[in-house]
Design a protein around this motif. Structure first.
Motif, PDB file in Angstrom:
ATOM      1  N   GLU A  70       0.830  -1.208   0.000  1.00 34.41           N
ATOM      2  CA  GLU A  70       0.000   0.000   0.000  1.00 34.41           C
ATOM      3  C   GLU A  70       0.862   1.255   0.000  1.00 34.41           C
ATOM      4  O   GLU A  70       0.535   2.230  -0.671  1.00 34.41           O
ATOM      5  N   SER A  71       1.958   1.250   0.740  1.00 34.41           N
ATOM      6  CA  SER A  71       2.850   2.414   0.776  1.00 34.41           C
ATOM      7  C   SER A  71       3.461   2.691  -0.590  1.00 34.41           C
ATOM      8  O   SER A  71       3.613   3.852  -0.981  1.00 34.41           O
ATOM      9  N   GLY A  72       3.799   1.627  -1.319  1.00 28.18           N
ATOM     10  CA  GLY A  72       4.344   1.805  -2.661  1.00 28.18           C
ATOM     11  C   GLY A  72       3.355   2.479  -3.590  1.00 28.18           C
ATOM     12  O   GLY A  72       3.709   3.375  -4.357  1.00 28.18           O
ATOM     13  N   VAL A  73       2.105   2.082  -3.518  1.00 29.99           N
ATOM     14  CA  VAL A  73       1.058   2.684  -4.354  1.00 29.99           C
ATOM     15  C   VAL A  73       0.804   4.125  -3.916  1.00 29.99           C
ATOM     16  O   VAL A  73       0.691   5.026  -4.755  1.00 29.99           O
ATOM     17  N   LEU A  74       0.746   4.363  -2.624  1.00 27.73           N
ATOM     18  CA  LEU A  74       0.506   5.709  -2.102  1.00 27.73           C
ATOM     19  C   LEU A  74       1.613   6.671  -2.535  1.00 27.73           C
ATOM     20  O   LEU A  74       1.343   7.782  -2.984  1.00 27.73           O
ATOM     21  N   ARG A  75       2.867   6.225  -2.420  1.00 28.40           N
ATOM     22  CA  ARG A  75       3.994   7.071  -2.841  1.00 28.40           C
ATOM     23  C   ARG A  75       3.947   7.367  -4.338  1.00 28.40           C
ATOM     24  O   ARG A  75       4.271   8.461  -4.779  1.00 28.40           O
ATOM     25  N   ALA A  76       3.565   6.380  -5.116  1.00 28.64           N
ATOM     26  CA  ALA A  76       3.592   6.541  -6.581  1.00 28.64           C
ATOM     27  C   ALA A  76       2.511   7.476  -7.104  1.00 28.64           C
ATOM     28  O   ALA A  76       2.748   8.240  -8.032  1.00 28.64           O
ATOM     29  N   CYS A  77       1.313   7.424  -6.503  1.00 30.63           N
ATOM     30  CA  CYS A  77       0.229   8.211  -7.110  1.00 30.63           C
ATOM     31  C   CYS A  77      -0.773   8.767  -6.102  1.00 30.63           C
ATOM     32  O   CYS A  77      -1.791   9.318  -6.502  1.00 30.63           O
ATOM     33  N   GLY A  78      -0.516   8.610  -4.818  1.00 33.44           N
ATOM     34  CA  GLY A  78      -1.401   9.183  -3.807  1.00 33.44           C
ATOM     35  C   GLY A  78      -2.673   8.400  -3.563  1.00 33.44           C
ATOM     36  O   GLY A  78      -3.566   8.882  -2.879  1.00 33.44           O
ATOM     37  N   LEU A  79      -2.751   7.203  -4.076  1.00 33.97           N
ATOM     38  CA  LEU A  79      -3.951   6.379  -3.918  1.00 33.97           C
ATOM     39  C   LEU A  79      -3.796   5.480  -2.695  1.00 33.97           C
ATOM     40  O   LEU A  79      -2.800   4.766  -2.566  1.00 33.97           O
ATOM     41  N   SER A  80      -4.781   5.528  -1.790  1.00 33.36           N
ATOM     42  CA  SER A  80      -4.715   4.680  -0.600  1.00 33.36           C
ATOM     43  C   SER A  80      -4.968   3.222  -0.978  1.00 33.36           C
ATOM     44  O   SER A  80      -5.488   2.919  -2.060  1.00 33.36           O
ATOM     45  N   GLY A  81      -4.605   2.327  -0.076  1.00 36.31           N
ATOM     46  CA  GLY A  81      -4.849   0.912  -0.315  1.00 36.31           C
ATOM     47  C   GLY A  81      -6.318   0.598  -0.491  1.00 36.31           C
ATOM     48  O   GLY A  81      -6.699  -0.210  -1.349  1.00 36.31           O
ATOM     49  N   SER A  82      -7.171   1.239   0.287  1.00 41.94           N
ATOM     50  CA  SER A  82      -8.614   1.015   0.176  1.00 41.94           C
ATOM     51  C   SER A  82      -9.149   1.535  -1.145  1.00 41.94           C
ATOM     52  O   SER A  82      -9.985   0.883  -1.788  1.00 41.94           O
ATOM     53  N   GLU A  83      -8.668   2.698  -1.569  1.00 47.28           N
ATOM     54  CA  GLU A  83      -9.090   3.233  -2.869  1.00 47.28           C
ATOM     55  C   GLU A  83      -8.649   2.309  -3.996  1.00 47.28           C
ATOM     56  O   GLU A  83      -9.417   2.026  -4.914  1.00 47.28           O
ATOM     57  N   PHE A  84      -7.409   1.827  -3.909  1.00 50.16           N
ATOM     58  CA  PHE A  84      -6.914   0.913  -4.932  1.00 50.16           C
ATOM     59  C   PHE A  84      -7.760  -0.360  -4.953  1.00 50.16           C
ATOM     60  O   PHE A  84      -8.096  -0.858  -6.033  1.00 50.16           O
ATOM     61  N   SER A  85      -8.109  -0.876  -3.790  1.00 55.95           N
ATOM     62  CA  SER A  85      -8.922  -2.100  -3.720  1.00 55.95           C
ATOM     63  C   SER A  85     -10.264  -1.913  -4.421  1.00 55.95           C
ATOM     64  O   SER A  85     -10.688  -2.754  -5.208  1.00 55.95           O
ATOM     65  N   VAL A  86     -10.934  -0.812  -4.123  1.00 57.38           N
ATOM     66  CA  VAL A  86     -12.242  -0.549  -4.739  1.00 57.38           C
ATOM     67  C   VAL A  86     -12.105  -0.394  -6.247  1.00 57.38           C
ATOM     68  O   VAL A  86     -12.831  -1.037  -7.019  1.00 57.38           O
ATOM     69  N   LEU A  87     -11.177   0.441  -6.677  1.00 58.89           N
ATOM     70  CA  LEU A  87     -11.025   0.697  -8.110  1.00 58.89           C
ATOM     71  C   LEU A  87     -10.600  -0.561  -8.864  1.00 58.89           C
ATOM     72  O   LEU A  87     -11.109  -0.830  -9.959  1.00 58.89           O
ATOM     73  N   SER A  88      -9.694  -1.322  -8.287  1.00 61.56           N
ATOM     74  CA  SER A  88      -9.251  -2.528  -8.993  1.00 61.56           C
ATOM     75  C   SER A  88     -10.361  -3.568  -9.072  1.00 61.56           C
ATOM     76  O   SER A  88     -10.494  -4.259 -10.087  1.00 61.56           O
ATOM     77  N   ARG A  89     -11.219  -3.655  -8.044  1.00 64.98           N
ATOM     78  CA  ARG A  89     -12.358  -4.579  -8.116  1.00 64.98           C
ATOM     79  C   ARG A  89     -13.349  -4.123  -9.182  1.00 64.98           C
ATOM     80  O   ARG A  89     -13.867  -4.937  -9.938  1.00 64.98           O
ATOM     81  N   LEU A  90     -13.614  -2.831  -9.227  1.00 66.09           N
ATOM     82  CA  LEU A  90     -14.517  -2.318 -10.259  1.00 66.09           C
ATOM     83  C   LEU A  90     -13.970  -2.629 -11.652  1.00 66.09           C
ATOM     84  O   LEU A  90     -14.721  -3.020 -12.550  1.00 66.09           O
TER      85      LEU A  90
END
Length: 157
Positions: A43-63
């Motif tokens: 989650e920290s890697g994703v947050l650093r790269a684009c500001g997306l939280s782990g929860s946001e990434f989870s929702v968007l990737s499921r969609l």
């Protein structure tokens, strides 16, 4: 010292009161710490790269993965294994950022990924993949990964 670094005597109440063995307690703690550490690093890697939280990434990737950008809220809830309140609050925050929109669909709602959500997901995917490789798959041999997958499959039945 226990398997994961803390003296077992700190958790003696668990062993005594609930008849857990030291091995059972160490197993639980190892699984908990492993999942917390690996998830946090990814989650920290994703947050650093684009500001997306782990929860946001989870929702968007499921969609994206399950509904091609659109999914019933109940289906999204089940796929995430979250409770209703957590999902509702998360979607409210993501709507405020312009990532998703909820649309009425009979007695429920559909969650639709908007253009901003698609853009940020696309930006996050390489960082997510790189973090998975760095903190998980490159640390395990093929045999270890296969064993871990078999264990997870068994435990999720």
């Amino acid at each position: 010292m226990g398997v994961v670094g803390s003296p077992i005597h700190r958790y003696r109440w668990c062993v005594d009161k609930f008849n857990l063995t030291a091995r059972e307690l160490n197993l639980w703690r190892a699984v908990k710490i492993l999942s917390d550490v690996v998830f946090s690093r990814i989650e920290s890697g994703v947050l650093r790269a684009c500001g997306l939280s782990g929860s946001e990434f989870s929702v968007l990737s499921r969609l994206h993965d399950l509904g091609d950008g659109k999914l019933g809220q109940q289906d999204l809830l089940q796929s995430l294994k979250w409770n209703k309140s957590r999902l509702s609050h998360q979607l409210t925050r993501m709507e405020a950022k312009g990532f998703v929109r909820r649309e009425p669909a009979g007695r429920t709602a559909e969650v639709v990924m908007l253009a901003a959500g698609k853009r940020v997901l696309k930006a996050a995917q390489p960082a997510h993949a790189q973090a998975i490789r760095q903190y998980l798959s490159k640390k395990l041999t093929r045999e270890e990964a296969d064993t871990l997958l078999a264990i997870f499959e068994k435990l999720s039945e």
